[in-house]
Design an enzyme around this catalytic site. Sequence first.
Site: not given
Ligand code: RIB
Length: 313
Positions: A242
Amino acid sequence: MAPRPIIIDTDPGQDDAIAILLALASPEFDVLGITVVAGNVPLKLTEMNARKICELAGKPETKVFAGCARPMMRSLVTAEEVHGKTGLDGPELPDPAMALQDQHAVDWLVETLRAAAPGGITLCTLGPLTNVAAALVKAPDIAGKIAEIVMMGGGFFEGGNVTPAAEFNIYVDPHAAHVVLSSGVKITMHPLDVTHKALMTRTWIDSLKALGNRTGAAAAAMLDFYERFDMEKYGEDGGPLHDPCVMAFLLQPDLFQGKDCNVQVETGSELTMGMTVVDWWGVSGRPANCHVINQIDAAGFYSLIHDRLARLP
Ligand code: RIB
Ligand code: CA
């Protein structure tokens, strides 16, 4: 071209770690500092992890500031089931020798932004938005000093990853997300709708191991641990990465596509708490407040990360 001044706000987290490494490896950025927030794991671990990552990158001079230890209104929700009890499970990284900065992250954000030129600093947010929202509430005048906020968070057509409706970063602190989305600052949002279109592959993770540097070995160990949860959950051969989407967007925007939309956050209903309501088809009549990304060139994205991590120790 002068490097872009950025501040990284983060809750490391293995995917945060790759994003931070990508930033520290890229001369296009002038990383003014890293502000840490509670999220994936509690603050005492996320700030430790941020320092470990800076030292892994050979950048112990990076300023790391601890920020808010809990969301603005709600109790903290963490994600050890995804990231492990340390938040950075996978590699064995030494406890950091570099010091944590004494100043609170929110105070440093306000001070640094007030001293900046109008539109002088880009905020890259990788976790719950508590620090950024607290700074905006404490000093609304800083909004004019922020060039843009590029954030990982939210989900719409893709739904949520912590509830059926909400993505983790927004779910943890929906009130902070509302403050940021209603601030008038230029925002680009990377929701699950784009991050789920760029799944890691075994070949790619192995290519990090093959870099022959400590960064590649540690990154591969992090991702070997991290991707298992999403692979099992979604039944895919790889997990989404992500947070590096935020840095990759700033480095190579042509890798991404999206559109300007109005985005609101649910802060009332427990059923849909933290849901990002993206008016993708423009039916609400509400003005656009966010550029929502929904397409990615996954091959280009992973090639960029690989090539930049090769530059680190
Ligand atoms: O949903 C994904 C996000 O939530 C990313 O930033 C992961 O590191 C968590 O913080
Ligand atoms: Ca994160």
